[in-house]
Scaffold this motif. Structure first.
Motif, PDB file in Angstrom:
ATOM      1  N   ALA A   1       0.808  -1.396   0.004  1.00 60.01           N
ATOM      2  CA  ALA A   1      -0.060  -0.100  -0.062  1.00 60.01           C
ATOM      3  C   ALA A   1       0.866   1.353  -0.037  1.00 60.01           C
ATOM      4  O   ALA A   1       2.054   1.236   0.601  1.00 60.01           O
ATOM      5  N   LEU A   2       0.187   2.359  -0.505  1.00 62.17           N
ATOM      6  CA  LEU A   2       1.141   3.513  -0.731  1.00 62.17           C
ATOM      7  C   LEU A   2       0.176   4.369   0.300  1.00 62.17           C
ATOM      8  O   LEU A   2      -1.134   4.907  -0.022  1.00 62.17           O
ATOM      9  N   VAL A   3       0.603   4.732   1.655  1.00 61.07           N
ATOM     10  CA  VAL A   3      -0.212   5.157   2.520  1.00 61.07           C
ATOM     11  C   VAL A   3      -0.325   6.764   2.602  1.00 61.07           C
ATOM     12  O   VAL A   3      -1.365   7.464   3.267  1.00 61.07           O
ATOM     13  N   SER A   4       0.851   7.356   2.299  1.00 61.15           N
ATOM     14  CA  SER A   4       0.966   8.813   2.519  1.00 61.15           C
ATOM     15  C   SER A   4       2.101   9.141   1.879  1.00 61.15           C
ATOM     16  O   SER A   4       3.045   8.496   0.975  1.00 61.15           O
TER      17      SER A   4
ATOM     18  N   LEU B   1      -5.009  -0.402  -2.149  1.00 59.81           N
ATOM     19  CA  LEU B   1      -3.519  -0.310  -2.172  1.00 59.81           C
ATOM     20  C   LEU B   1      -3.360   1.227  -1.504  1.00 59.81           C
ATOM     21  O   LEU B   1      -2.465   1.541  -1.468  1.00 59.81           O
ATOM     22  N   LYS B   2      -4.507   1.735  -1.150  1.00 59.94           N
ATOM     23  CA  LYS B   2      -4.520   3.209  -0.475  1.00 59.94           C
ATOM     24  C   LYS B   2      -4.326   3.146   0.857  1.00 59.94           C
ATOM     25  O   LYS B   2      -4.330   4.316   1.684  1.00 59.94           O
ATOM     26  N   LYS B   3      -4.313   1.946   1.629  1.00 56.96           N
ATOM     27  CA  LYS B   3      -4.238   1.848   2.896  1.00 56.96           C
ATOM     28  C   LYS B   3      -3.853   0.558   3.267  1.00 56.96           C
ATOM     29  O   LYS B   3      -3.996  -0.480   2.464  1.00 56.96           O
ATOM     30  N   THR B   4      -3.414   0.162   4.319  1.00 59.98           N
ATOM     31  CA  THR B   4      -3.212  -1.171   4.750  1.00 59.98           C
ATOM     32  C   THR B   4      -4.414  -1.799   5.539  1.00 59.98           C
ATOM     33  O   THR B   4      -5.198  -1.037   5.878  1.00 59.98           O
TER      34      THR B   4
ATOM     35  N   GLY C   1      -5.166   5.686   4.851  1.00 62.78           N
ATOM     36  CA  GLY C   1      -3.934   6.029   4.204  1.00 62.78           C
ATOM     37  C   GLY C   1      -4.393   7.142   3.153  1.00 62.78           C
ATOM     38  O   GLY C   1      -5.104   8.004   3.637  1.00 62.78           O
ATOM     39  N   LEU C   2      -4.172   7.018   1.889  1.00 67.24           N
ATOM     40  CA  LEU C   2      -4.551   7.964   0.949  1.00 67.24           C
ATOM     41  C   LEU C   2      -6.134   7.938   0.597  1.00 67.24           C
ATOM     42  O   LEU C   2      -6.453   8.666   0.213  1.00 67.24           O
TER      43      LEU C   2
ATOM     44  N   ASP D   1      -4.974  13.112   5.134  1.00 67.45           N
ATOM     45  CA  ASP D   1      -4.590  13.827   6.301  1.00 67.45           C
ATOM     46  C   ASP D   1      -3.219  14.038   6.293  1.00 67.45           C
ATOM     47  O   ASP D   1      -2.429  13.617   5.479  1.00 67.45           O
ATOM     48  N   ASP D   2      -2.487  14.410   7.532  1.00 71.13           N
ATOM     49  CA  ASP D   2      -1.129  14.743   7.658  1.00 71.13           C
ATOM     50  C   ASP D   2      -0.108  13.324   7.516  1.00 71.13           C
ATOM     51  O   ASP D   2       0.880  13.560   7.169  1.00 71.13           O
ATOM     52  N   GLY D   3      -0.781  12.232   7.640  1.00 72.74           N
ATOM     53  CA  GLY D   3      -0.085  10.959   7.728  1.00 72.74           C
ATOM     54  C   GLY D   3      -1.032   9.779   7.769  1.00 72.74           C
ATOM     55  O   GLY D   3      -2.109   9.860   7.135  1.00 72.74           O
ATOM     56  N   ALA D   4      -0.382   8.575   7.994  1.00 71.97           N
ATOM     57  CA  ALA D   4      -1.183   7.435   7.854  1.00 71.97           C
ATOM     58  C   ALA D   4      -1.146   6.768   9.057  1.00 71.97           C
ATOM     59  O   ALA D   4      -0.459   6.806  10.025  1.00 71.97           O
TER      60      ALA D   4
ATOM     61  N   ILE E   1      -1.178   2.655  10.421  1.00 79.41           N
ATOM     62  CA  ILE E   1      -0.990   1.324  10.075  1.00 79.41           C
ATOM     63  C   ILE E   1      -1.600   0.429  11.469  1.00 79.41           C
ATOM     64  O   ILE E   1      -1.095   0.752  12.377  1.00 79.41           O
TER      65      ILE E   1
END
Lengths: 340, 340
Positions: free
Chosen positions: A130-133, B31-34, B39-40, B44-47, B49
């Motif tokens: 995953a691409l998370v940020s 694949l935008k988050k685990t 995630g994406l 937000d400012d970060g992710a 997990i």
């Protein structure tokens, strides 16, 4: 020496001097790692963070700059994602997430950006990461040309690989040496070649690490500074000696012809799709057999020995084909071609 | 439009268009988050997990470039470390580790690098955050000027803050608006001012987040794009409307005099040491009291409302002191001064 030199970025001795002076020496020991983890106290491709309940994550970051952005076999996008995946894998981590930060110069062609992000995302898809940020910045054209891609890899691992080579270990390379660096050199010197970069994720190696978890004592991808840098780091960290047989180092003919024209040493050229492993000698043959089954072309190139003379601690020796031996030095000075 | 423009790096609408086209649209949703993380799929400012056993980590990355590298109140080093700490804190994470990646141009003065790393490390020491890994690259002087610092922050959190503003919420700023951006503008325009950047880590806010864990519904540091960008992102993500009272927005006199000379809008200027919170209205006074006790200068500046007309979803309205009202737009075009 009052200004940054290109050689400070060689990933070898000169980089170490800068980092020692400007970062490591300023950091108290307890801030070089998290509790129970591994960080700048032990230089490897990434860090390990332990959580209270036993979870371990492997994290790694790298900033990638390469010119040209596109080269036979890949691009800066493929390189950035693969390189960070490999740094996580080399510590025994299974990559689950990535963060990226793209810094691009004003005027950069959007078509090129498109191809670069295509390359990044196709690898993430292939390996289900995953691409998370991320972050995206533009710098005025009078301050920068091109693109810098920073990637962060996050992996999970029950048994991280903490490089500790042992006396008697066999040293294995998982494939031919010097390919990526030769491709970039050929482009920069205008040499015609059919060679393609070996850049690729090495996630399949996790099968080997799982299967031989007691016997793989160290694993590293010999990128900047090449095989010479990896072997020297291992020897210095352990105080052992590493002796490699020149005749056993797999150097493709195409690499040899490029290094002969340019005078470059294949052992300091970057590799982007192979690993070096330090393995219990009684399992080394078995490891190479298993590596072959999953598509690698491994070779046992040498062994770790306990030096009788303490002056020889940390040395890497190459035994030449004609029966002599020479010291393989940690790369220093400008690394040509620049491949970082 | 076939090349990258400076405005693509404004952190507002133009950046979003580029990211949408070249990254988000290419990534499959899974694949935008685990698994179980964030995630994406939620900007937000970060992710966040999630691990199998319930561990949650907050990760964030940012690439920092600013000219000049040193400014009243700080440096690119202080900015890089504080900014990434704050991105972790704004998601409710307690920062435990950082990774850095320094890309510097050949010829960069070592004295400046020394001051910059001093600033980075003094903050890590003050807040007991480990620097666990990093990278260091040098770029030839014909391709880059200056320095780019990428930082990665890793935090732990039992209850991450996942921005969800609610109808009725009070919107609080924890301190004066527009300070960092004004300082940089003053330097770039050659304006004399006594103002110093507000850049600092906001780790103390974790006390508030812990104490009011049910009542702080969203938290963000309004950096690139300023208060205008943060409020617009919140309004768009939630489909609510945010109404702020111009008279309640704390804009220091020194900021006003700089924005009057330059024509800049304080609401789009970057802040590096304040946060915006969206808080249950019945606890808002209490939150501001607690913020004051730990050294902040909070102000309730507005509230979240459910728009009666669906065309008003996602709008941010400023009620002016003379009784009118105007739409506060998401910043677009070139952000001046460039502060990223």
């Amino acid at each position: 020496m009052d200004r940054i030199l290109l050689s400070h970025g060689n990933g070898g001795k000169d980089t170490e001097i800068i980092l020692q002076k400007f970062i490591f020496s300023k950091l108290p020991e307890n801030l070089k790692k998290t509790d129970g983890g591994l960080g700048l106290n032990y230089l490897d491709d990434g860090a390990i963070i332990n959580f209270d309940n036993g979870n371990k994550i492997v994290v790694s970051t790298d900033s990638h700059t390469i010119y040209p952005y596109f080269f036979p076999g890949g691009s800066i996008g493929k390189l950035a994602v693969s390189g960070t995946i490999n740094d996580v894998v080399m510590m025994g981590g299974r990559p689950i997430a990535m963060l990226d930060s793209i810094v691009v110069a004003e005027g950069f062609p959007l078509d090129d950006l498109d191809k670069i992000t295509n390359d990044m995302i196709s690898i993430l898809k292939e390996y289900n990461i995953a691409l998370v940020s991320g972050d995206f910045k533009v710098i005025p054209s009078d301050s920068m040309k091109g693109i810098v891609i920073n990637t962060v890899g996050i992996g999970v691992s029950k048994n991280p690989i903490i490089d500790k080579i042992r006396e008697g270990d066999s040293v294995i390379v998982t494939g031919p040496i010097g390919v990526h660096g030769s491709v970039v050199a050929a482009l920069q010197y205008g040499i015609d070649t059919k060679l393609e970069s070996d850049v690729k994720p090495l996630i399949k190696l996790l099968e080997i690490f799982d299967k031989f978890s007691e016997d793989v004592h160290a694993a590293r991808d010999p990128t900047r500074g090449g095989l010479a840098a990896t072997l020297n780091e291992w020897a210095q960290l352990s105080g052992k000696m590493i002796v490699v047989e020149e005749k056993d180092i797999p150097i493709p003919e195409e690499v040899k012809s490029i290094t002969e024209i340019t005078g470059l040493d294949p052992l300091v050229l970057a590799n982007e799709g192979i690993a070096v492993l330090s393995v219990s000698p009684d399992r080394a043959e078995e490891v190479t057999e298993e590596l072959k089954k999953i598509g690698f072309e491994p070779r046992i190139i040498g062994k770790v020995i306990e030096p009788k003379n303490k002056d020889n601690r940390g040395l890497v020796i190459v035994r030449t084909e004609v029966g002599g031996s020479k010291i393989l030095e940690m790369p220093s000075g400008d690394i040509v071609p620049r491949i970082c």
